[in-house]
Write a protein that holds these residues in place. Structure first.
Motif, mmCIF file in Angstrom:
data_model
loop_
_atom_site.group_PDB
_atom_site.id
_atom_site.type_symbol
_atom_site.label_atom_id
_atom_site.label_comp_id
_atom_site.label_asym_id
_atom_site.label_seq_id
_atom_site.Cartn_x
_atom_site.Cartn_y
_atom_site.Cartn_z
ATOM 1 N N ALA A 9 0.833 -1.203 0.000
ATOM 2 C CA ALA A 9 0.000 0.000 0.000
ATOM 3 C C ALA A 9 0.867 1.252 0.000
ATOM 4 N N LYS A 10 1.958 1.206 0.741
ATOM 5 C CA LYS A 10 2.867 2.351 0.803
ATOM 6 C C LYS A 10 3.495 2.625 -0.565
ATOM 7 N N VAL A 11 3.929 1.572 -1.244
ATOM 8 C CA VAL A 11 4.514 1.736 -2.573
ATOM 9 C C VAL A 11 3.463 2.228 -3.565
ATOM 10 N N GLY A 12 2.249 1.682 -3.474
ATOM 11 C CA GLY A 12 1.172 2.134 -4.339
ATOM 12 C C GLY A 12 0.835 3.596 -4.111
ATOM 13 N N ALA A 13 0.845 4.013 -2.853
ATOM 14 C CA ALA A 13 0.565 5.415 -2.541
ATOM 15 C C ALA A 13 1.670 6.321 -3.072
ATOM 16 N N MET A 14 2.910 5.883 -2.996
ATOM 17 C CA MET A 14 4.001 6.697 -3.536
ATOM 18 C C MET A 14 3.907 6.818 -5.051
ATOM 19 N N MET A 15 3.595 5.699 -5.718
ATOM 20 C CA MET A 15 3.445 5.764 -7.176
ATOM 21 C C MET A 15 2.266 6.656 -7.554
ATOM 22 N N GLY A 16 1.157 6.491 -6.851
ATOM 23 C CA GLY A 16 -0.012 7.320 -7.117
ATOM 24 C C GLY A 16 0.256 8.786 -6.835
ATOM 25 N N CYS A 22 2.171 14.956 -11.180
ATOM 26 C CA CYS A 22 2.349 15.292 -12.599
ATOM 27 C C CYS A 22 1.030 15.685 -13.241
ATOM 28 N N ILE A 23 -0.004 14.928 -12.983
ATOM 29 C CA ILE A 23 -1.315 15.230 -13.557
ATOM 30 C C ILE A 23 -1.829 16.570 -13.022
ATOM 31 N N GLY A 24 -1.642 16.817 -11.739
ATOM 32 C CA GLY A 24 -2.063 18.087 -11.150
ATOM 33 C C GLY A 24 -1.323 19.265 -11.743
ATOM 34 N N LEU A 25 -0.028 19.093 -12.009
ATOM 35 C CA LEU A 25 0.751 20.157 -12.628
ATOM 36 C C LEU A 25 0.233 20.457 -14.030
ATOM 37 N N VAL A 26 -0.022 19.411 -14.798
ATOM 38 C CA VAL A 26 -0.496 19.611 -16.174
ATOM 39 C C VAL A 26 -1.881 20.251 -16.179
ATOM 40 N N PHE A 27 -2.832 19.628 -15.470
ATOM 41 C CA PHE A 27 -4.201 20.144 -15.503
ATOM 42 C C PHE A 27 -4.333 21.485 -14.781
ATOM 43 N N GLY A 28 -3.595 21.666 -13.700
ATOM 44 C CA GLY A 28 -3.623 22.949 -13.005
ATOM 45 C C GLY A 28 -3.027 24.057 -13.846
ATOM 46 N N ALA A 47 -1.147 24.904 -6.705
ATOM 47 C CA ALA A 47 -0.808 24.053 -5.562
ATOM 48 C C ALA A 47 -2.014 23.249 -5.087
ATOM 49 N N GLN A 48 -3.170 23.871 -5.045
ATOM 50 C CA GLN A 48 -4.369 23.153 -4.609
ATOM 51 C C GLN A 48 -4.721 22.034 -5.595
ATOM 52 N N THR A 49 -4.614 22.308 -6.885
ATOM 53 C CA THR A 49 -4.900 21.287 -7.891
ATOM 54 C C THR A 49 -3.914 20.132 -7.772
ATOM 55 N N MET A 50 -2.648 20.444 -7.595
ATOM 56 C CA MET A 50 -1.629 19.400 -7.475
ATOM 57 C C MET A 50 -1.835 18.561 -6.224
ATOM 58 N N LEU A 51 -2.116 19.199 -5.100
ATOM 59 C CA LEU A 51 -2.301 18.456 -3.856
ATOM 60 C C LEU A 51 -3.553 17.580 -3.884
ATOM 61 N N SER A 52 -4.630 18.106 -4.438
ATOM 62 C CA SER A 52 -5.859 17.304 -4.471
ATOM 63 C C SER A 52 -5.715 16.113 -5.413
ATOM 64 N N SER A 53 -5.080 16.291 -6.563
ATOM 65 C CA SER A 53 -4.899 15.154 -7.462
ATOM 66 C C SER A 53 -3.896 14.162 -6.881
ATOM 67 N N THR A 54 -2.881 14.649 -6.172
ATOM 68 C CA THR A 54 -1.922 13.753 -5.517
ATOM 69 C C THR A 54 -2.613 12.891 -4.474
ATOM 70 N N ALA A 55 -3.427 13.507 -3.632
ATOM 71 C CA ALA A 55 -4.120 12.742 -2.588
ATOM 72 C C ALA A 55 -5.075 11.726 -3.195
ATOM 73 N N THR A 56 -5.787 12.118 -4.249
ATOM 74 C CA THR A 56 -6.747 11.207 -4.877
ATOM 75 C C THR A 56 -6.046 10.015 -5.511
ATOM 76 N N PHE A 57 -5.021 10.283 -6.322
ATOM 77 C CA PHE A 57 -4.307 9.192 -6.980
ATOM 78 C C PHE A 57 -3.623 8.295 -5.956
ATOM 79 N N ALA A 58 -3.006 8.873 -4.932
ATOM 80 C CA ALA A 58 -2.313 8.068 -3.925
ATOM 81 C C ALA A 58 -3.287 7.156 -3.188
ATOM 82 N N PHE A 59 -4.444 7.677 -2.836
ATOM 83 C CA PHE A 59 -5.445 6.878 -2.124
ATOM 84 C C PHE A 59 -5.896 5.682 -2.965
ATOM 85 N N PHE A 60 -6.258 5.942 -4.209
ATOM 86 C CA PHE A 60 -6.772 4.857 -5.036
ATOM 87 C C PHE A 60 -5.684 3.871 -5.452
#
Length: 106
Positions: A9-16, A22-28, A47-60
């Protein structure tokens, strides 16, 4: 030694998290260029876009890596039957089903 579910789970969260950044940077960045800075400015919106997409991808990704971490049995390829032309006498799916059935009977 097989990694634990927590380690997976830790490795998956880091990859996510990396993908989410990256996705947050592009879309933001695209959103900031199209819509302007908004009331809080470019940096805060990005920053808000990057953090929210990071948290979402990491969780899933963490959840997905735990779900997919079931232990798979190694296939013994030496027991599969070949004929002289290196083709299977029996289709591999049937052979593997027979092998799985014989393992479950034990």
């Amino acid at each position: 030694m097989e990694p634990t579910k927590f380690e997976r789970a830790k490795v998956g969260a880091m990859m996510g998290g990396a993908v989410g950044l990256c996705i947050g940077l592009v879309f933001g960045g695209i959103s900031a260029m199209r819509n302007g800075p908004g009331s809080r400015g470019y940096v805060n919106n990005l920053a808000q876009t990057m953090l929210s997409s990071t948290a979402t991808f990491a969780f899933f990704m963490a959840i997905g890596s735990v779900i997919r971490s079931e232990e798979a049995k190694a296939i013994d390829y030496s027991s599969l039957e070949f004929n002289n032309s290196k083709r299977f006498k029996t289709p591999p799916v049937i052979i593997l089903q027979q092998q799985r059935d014989s393992d479950s009977r034990r």
